[in-house]
Design an enzyme around this catalytic site. Structure first.
Site, mmCIF file in Angstrom:
data_model
loop_
_atom_site.group_PDB
_atom_site.id
_atom_site.type_symbol
_atom_site.label_atom_id
_atom_site.label_comp_id
_atom_site.label_asym_id
_atom_site.label_seq_id
_atom_site.Cartn_x
_atom_site.Cartn_y
_atom_site.Cartn_z
ATOM 1 C CB SER A 1 20.217 1.550 -22.642
ATOM 2 O OG SER A 1 20.678 0.650 -21.686
ATOM 3 C CG HIS B 1 29.488 2.896 -20.069
ATOM 4 N ND1 HIS B 1 28.883 2.105 -19.128
ATOM 5 C CD2 HIS B 1 29.087 2.420 -21.274
ATOM 6 C CE1 HIS B 1 28.136 1.202 -19.736
ATOM 7 N NE2 HIS B 1 28.242 1.361 -21.039
ATOM 8 C CG ASP C 1 18.435 0.879 -19.021
ATOM 9 O OD1 ASP C 1 18.346 0.759 -20.249
ATOM 10 O OD2 ASP C 1 19.278 0.271 -18.341
ATOM 11 N NE ARG D 1 17.406 -2.143 -26.116
ATOM 12 C CZ ARG D 1 18.593 -1.737 -25.641
ATOM 13 N NH1 ARG D 1 18.689 -1.178 -24.444
ATOM 14 N NH2 ARG D 1 19.668 -1.867 -26.356
HETATM 15 N N1 URA Z 1 24.855 -1.490 -22.239
HETATM 16 C C1 URA Z 1 23.739 -0.924 -21.719
HETATM 17 O O1 URA Z 1 23.733 -0.473 -20.587
HETATM 18 N N2 URA Z 1 22.639 -0.876 -22.502
HETATM 19 C C2 URA Z 1 22.598 -1.357 -23.750
HETATM 20 O O2 URA Z 1 21.593 -1.266 -24.396
HETATM 21 C C3 URA Z 1 23.771 -1.930 -24.273
HETATM 22 C C4 URA Z 1 24.895 -1.983 -23.487
#
Ligand code: URA
Length: 446
Positions: free
Chosen positions: A185, A84, A163, A170
């Site tokens: 997240s 990631h 999320d 957010r």
């Molecule tokens: N990537 C995500 O998946 N969530 C975040 O809050 C920031 C970057």
């Protein structure tokens, strides 16, 4: 004790640490609509200002993870490893990386996101390949992984629904750049994929969420600690995002650069980072004893063509047109090109390129989106002919702009030139691989 939202908001407002039970209740209640967006907004801001400790962050991650389906791939052979990235400009690494790792025998179940704001997303890049389908069902996801050792899809509605709701909130309440929220997240989604181990690329610099090394270190450590706490070996690299990665910024342009990398035609920083992350994934996946041995394996599958073959296999299997990858000049959706030249005043060397400016300008060419629902132009973007350290001769090609927005070409050209800094002396080399973070801490820079 019965929990209620008002007590919980007041507790966080006053700087208290919330119990695991309270956090779990909050996320459940919000996911199921029992806590409203205005109440959750108040919580987000209170937590942002008052902070959350590591235990609260882990509980938050767990609550978000179990707000949806947690995939179980344990019946499929192999140690499944994903990567990631926290996102940047020109970050196409997943495209060469995933097939390299899969070609070495480590299964890669990869669930990626779309670009938002100045940073690009793997899904938009994959969709620049005509026909490529990123919307697979979970049974199809499993089938692809079993059959090809690799699958590349977007987040499904079943994965971490908390999320999805929280991220949208957010985004509109100024509470995105907060490490406990970013870490929970990212990790809730990654842990739901059914992975056994994870490699993280935490971007640091102007074009990244984390602008400074201490901030990036803190995020990397938090992510690694969460991974390890969930029993998933996790390694992170902090990498430089002051300057765009590679030369291509834009969806098809980045696919094309990745194809060159996979064919072994490109040995730039894109491959320096790809090989480093691949070597970590191969170690975690149990096919290489050390990162050094992983590096040798990764290079071998590029040199013998197996990595590119794997890429073609997965593209074909997910409905994509492999003809345009075998012959990238046959791609028909590239936007009209406009050349940008080195200005007369700029003789010498390229000293710097501001990733944030390039990323924002690429969005304006049509390559990105400011709002989630905006469409992207797969053939738009910016190709940087010169990078820091390259000699700049007045009148030679600096960059090529690809855009359908004819009336904005002059302004876009000026924005690209303004992203560059020139100087008379050869500049100092900027380190790409800044630090390696494991459960034992920040082990080394490169
Ligand atoms: N990537 C995500 O998946 N969530 C975040 O809050 C920031 C970057």
């Amino acid at each position: 004790m019965t929990l209620n939202i008002l007590d919980l908001l007041i507790a966080k407002r006053d700087g208290e640490t919330l119990s695991a039970e309270a956090i779990q209740w909050l996320i459940d209640a919000y996911t199921h609509g029992h806590v409203t967006d205005y109440q959750m907004s108040a919580f987000l801001m209170a937590a942002f200002i008052r902070g959350m400790n590591d235990a609260e962050t882990q509980t938050l991650t767990r609550a978000m993870l179990y707000s949806g389906e947690v995939l179980d791939l344990s019946d499929l052979p192999g140690i499944k490893v994903d990567k990631h990235s926290t996102g940047g400009v020109g970050d196409k690494i997943s495209l060469p990386l995933a097939p390299i790792v899969a070609a070495c025998g480590v299964p890669v179940p990869m669930i990626s996101g779309r670009g938002l704001g100045h940073s690009g997303g793997t899904l938009d890049k994959l969709e620049a390949i005509p026909g490529f389908n990123v919307n697979l069902s979970i049974p199809e996801y499993r089938r692809q992984l079993q059959q090809n050792g690799l699958v590349l899809i977007g987040q499904t509605p079943e994965i971490a629904p908390a999320d999805r709701k929280l991220y949208a909130l957010r985004d509109v309440t100024g509470t995105v750049p907060f490490i406990p929220f970013i870490a929970s997240s990212i990790m809730s989604k990654k842990l739901a994929e059914g992975i056994d181990a994870l490699v993280l690329d935490v971007k640091c610099g102007r074009g990244a969420f984390m602008q400074t090394v201490p901030e990036a270190e803190k995020l990397a450590q938090t992510l690694v600690e969460i991974g390890e706490a969930f029993g998933k070996p996790t390694v992170g690299w902090i990498t430089n995002m002051n300057v765009p990665l590679g030369q291509a910024v834009g969806n098809w342009l980045e696919v094309e650069e990745s194809v060159r990398c996979l064919k072994g035609e490109e040995v730039s920083e894109v491959m320096e980072l790809t090989y480093t992350l691949a070597s970590e994934m191969l170690c975690l996946g149990g096919v290489a004893e050390t990162p050094e041995k992983g590096l040798v394996m990764a290079r071998e599958v590029v040199e013998n063509g197996k990595a590119f073959e794997k890429f073609l296999q997965i593209v074909q299997s997910q409905g994509g047109d492999i003809g345009v990858l075998e012959n990238t000049s046959s791609y028909t959706q590239l936007a009209p090109a406009y050349e940008i030249f080195v200005p007369d005043s700029a003789e010498g060397y390229v000293h710097d390129i501001d990733a944030l400016v390039v990323g924002k300008t690429a969005v304006l060419t049509g390559a990105g989106r400011m709002k989630k629902e905006d469409p992207v132009d797969p053939g738009a973007g910016i190709f940087l002919h010169l990078k820091p350290g390259d000699e700049a001769k007045a009148g030679s090609r600096l960059a090529t702009l690809y855009t359908q927005k004819t009336s904005e070409v002059e302004a876009l050209k000026q924005a690209v030139v303004a992203a560059f800094q020139f100087g008379e002396e050869v500049p100092e080399h900027q380190t790409l691989l800044m630090k390696r973070v494991t459960g034992k801490g920040v082990v080394r820079g490169s």
